[in-house]
Enzyme design. Structure first.
Site, mmCIF file in Angstrom:
data_model
loop_
_atom_site.group_PDB
_atom_site.id
_atom_site.type_symbol
_atom_site.label_atom_id
_atom_site.label_comp_id
_atom_site.label_asym_id
_atom_site.label_seq_id
_atom_site.Cartn_x
_atom_site.Cartn_y
_atom_site.Cartn_z
ATOM 1 N N ASP A 153 -4.105 -13.795 35.465
ATOM 2 C CA ASP A 153 -4.682 -13.267 34.217
ATOM 3 C C ASP A 153 -3.669 -13.322 33.069
ATOM 4 O OD1 ASP A 153 -3.412 -11.075 35.736
ATOM 5 O OD2 ASP A 153 -4.138 -9.759 34.136
ATOM 6 N N HIS A 154 -2.477 -13.853 33.352
ATOM 7 C CA HIS A 154 -1.451 -14.044 32.321
ATOM 8 C C HIS A 154 -1.111 -15.525 32.118
ATOM 9 C CE1 HIS A 154 -0.353 -9.639 32.330
ATOM 10 N NE2 HIS A 154 -1.117 -9.775 33.398
ATOM 11 N N HIS A 184 4.875 -12.966 33.558
ATOM 12 C CA HIS A 184 4.910 -13.079 35.020
ATOM 13 C C HIS A 184 3.780 -13.978 35.487
ATOM 14 C CE1 HIS A 184 2.002 -9.838 34.493
ATOM 15 N NE2 HIS A 184 1.652 -9.900 35.766
ATOM 16 N N HIS A 204 -2.678 -4.876 29.025
ATOM 17 C CA HIS A 204 -4.008 -4.354 29.393
ATOM 18 C C HIS A 204 -4.396 -3.090 28.622
ATOM 19 C CE1 HIS A 204 -4.743 -7.030 32.842
ATOM 20 N NE2 HIS A 204 -3.422 -6.966 33.032
HETATM 21 FE FE FE Z 1 -2.313 -8.313 34.418
HETATM 22 ZN ZN ZN Z 2 -0.021 -8.705 36.641
#
Ligand code: FE
Ligand code: ZN
Length: 257
Positions: free
Chosen positions: A59-60, A55, A167
């Site tokens: 942070d991805h 997505h 995570h």
């Molecule tokens: Fe995330």
């Molecule tokens: Zn996310």
């Protein structure tokens, strides 16, 4: 043989790195940072074959541009409806892809974001910020109904399927899970095991679909016992027993936990 290794990023992200026995090519899932990936590849004498994105969140995805800079022309797979602009291969629900000769079925799993997808087969599932061990992603863009339907797709995977989420939220999630089901023996045993791993600085992942069905309140939110176990604290947000009603209530309870 497929190997999946965790590359740590930010404070609690894992960038999963896929390799196979007979190749020096690696693929990475959700590289929010490039530097830890480049360091890992150099250390293990690997070359980057491509990237899988679940997505659009930074942070991805923030490491993608630098990785493509270092390895030009690599493929970047990601959701067709993503606002993230770096995708070269757009994916939709039910599509099949082959990466390092591993076949994955794409599951559209809206809820955390509207573009969220998971990469799945009978052995492996990369679930991004949809399914965490003991928890689920916050609903930033989707509705509880959408997230529940996404969870139902994941619940149909084999119990033995390994779950790689992004995570290290497991301990915090289990604190919440124990508030919901304080007497679930599987949950108490799992929580003890995770505490041991974390106190030895080991990662708590992967988990499995079967494990999550036993301990994750969001995977279990259609069980009638779930609501009875949180007397007084449970906010019912649904009046007419929609199948996702418990899920919506649990998510609201967790948001304020
Ligand atoms: Fe995330
Ligand atoms: Zn996310």
């Amino acid at each position: 043989m497929v190997q999946v290794k965790a590359i740590k990023a930010f404070s609690d992200n894992y960038i999963w790195c896929l390799t196979t026995d007979n190749s020096n090519q690696a693929w990475v899932v959700d590289p929010g940072q490039a530097q830890p990936v480049l360091a890992y590849l150099a250390e293990h004498e690997l070359t980057l074959g491509g990237i899988l994105i679940t997505h659009h969140h930074y942070d991805h995805t923030d490491g993608v541009a630098a990785l493509v800079g270092a390895y030009p022309n690599i493929s970047v797979y990601g959701p067709a409806n993503s606002p993230f602009k770096g995708i070269t291969h757009s994916l939709t629900d039910g599509q099949s892809i082959s990466v390092l000769n591993i076949n994955f079925t794409i599951l559209a799993t809206p809820g955390h974001t509207l573009d969220h997808i998971c990469y799945t087969n009978d052995e492996l599932a990369f679930t991004g910020d949809t399914l965490f061990s003991g928890g689920c992603g916050r609903l930033f863009e989707g509705t509880p109904k959408e997230m529940w339907e996404s969870f139902n797709k994941l619940r149909e995977l084999p119990a033995s399927c390994s779950v790689y989420c992004t995570h290290e939220y497991t301990q915090a999630n289990l604190a919440f899970a124990k508030a919901v089901e304080p007497r679930n023996p599987e949950l108490l045993a799992y929580s003890k095991k995770v505490n041991e791993l974390r106190s030895n600085n080991q990662i708590s992942l992967p988990t499995s679909i079967g494990q999550e069905l036993k301990i994750n309140p969001f995977m279990r939110s259609d069980l009638p016992t779930i609501t009875e176990l949180v007397p007084g604290k449970f906010i019912s947000v649904t009046k007419n027993n929609e199948p996702w009603g418990n899920f919506a209530s649990l998510r609201q309870f967790k948001d304020n936990f």
